[in-house]
Design an enzyme around this catalytic site. Structure first.
Site: not given
Ligand SMILES: NC(=O)c1ccc[n+]([C@@H]2O[C@H](COP(=O)([O-])OP(=O)(O)OC[C@H]3O[C@@H](n4cnc5c(N)ncnc54)[C@H](OP(=O)(O)O)[C@@H]3O)[C@@H](O)[C@H]2O)c1
Length: 242
Positions: A142, A169
């Protein structure tokens, strides 16, 4: 057929990363800690004719890591792509700087998943990634982990300093650099990416990018050719400050 593992792929950017990799004729192991939503997500992609298999994987659980590693070893004997996508955001607020008050338990719980879980899973799978002709590791980081951006008062993200998430991160970024350097004489490439601000549970519905758009950076790094870079931190191909 190449084999990829995407963690946290039951929803959000991970689900779209799994879909897009499968659309490239790659067999995707769709990792999720929750079996119900993971199986449903895999079934939905499978119904679209994509080669996607659910794999139970809570990356903070040693037993899950061991079982997933053994399964991949026994079934495929190698792993071509690992997308470390799973993460949590537990700080509560994006805006402001909570470094003075963030509870130690929030720091621990965040690091258990975003950092320790990711590192442990990657270490366990390294022999299988080295067994691939062209192993690729994508660490979904991130801009919140960028020290350069947190020092840049002119950057639009400067006011957002959720400490636990950001520190986890930053640690992941350092892991990316160290691992890329350790593997520089192998066929395995390791890169970190920022997906952009994406409409997910972590990004909120205020974000400009769809999950499908947010998955593109991860997919591009997962498909890097042999002469592609390693040890980088990018968003949509643009270099980000560490
Ligand atoms: N969205 C943004 O704007 C943004 C920006 C920068 C970086 N990111 C990064 O993008 C990545 C994906 O995030 P997202 O935005 O798609 O958010 P999200 O929809 O909340 O997805 C996060 C995923 O991680 C899973 N997870 C959490 N803890 C876990 C564990 N212990 N073991 C296995 N899976 C686990 C969640 O599962 P559950 O459904 O069970 O909770 C969910 O499937 C992350 O690394 C996040 O930091 C996102």
């Amino acid at each position: 057929m190449k084999v990829a593992l995407v963690t946290g792929a039951n929803k959000g950017i991970g689900l779209e990363t799994a879909r897009q990799l499968a659309q490239h004729q790659i067999h995707v192991l769709l990792g999720a800690r929750d079996a119900v939503s993971g199986q449903a997500a895999a079934a939905a992609l499978h119904a679209q004719g994509l080669a996607v298999t659910f794999i139970q994987l809570d990356i903070s659980q040693e037993a899950d890591i061991a079982a997933a590693t053994a399964h991949i070893q026994q079934t495929y004997g190698r792993l071509d792509i690992l997308v470390n996508n799973a993460a949590v955001f537990l700080d509560g607020e994006w805006y402001g700087n909570n470094v003075e008050t963030v509870p130690p338990q929030v720091l621990r719980d965040t690091f258990d998943i975003n950092y320790f879980g990711t590192v442990a899973l990657t270490q366990a799978l390294l022999p299988l990634l080295k067994a691939s002709e062209a192993g690729r590791i994508v660490n979904v980081s991130s801009i919140s982990g960028s020290l350069g951006i947190h020092l840049d008062t002119a950057h639009w993200f400067y006011q957002m300093k959720p400490y636990a998430y950001s520190a986890s991160k930053t640690a992941l970024n350092q892991f990316t650099i160290f691992l890329a350097q350790a593997l520089q004489n192998t066929a395995v490439k390791v890169n970190a990416t920022n997906p952009g601000w994406v409409q997910t549970a972590i990004g909120s519905d205020q974000a400009p990018l769809t999950p499908a758009e947010g998955a593109r950076s991860s997919v591009a790094l997962a498909l890097l050719p042999a002469d592609g870079p390693s040890g980088t931190f990018t968003e949509a191909g643009e270099t980000l400050p560490w």
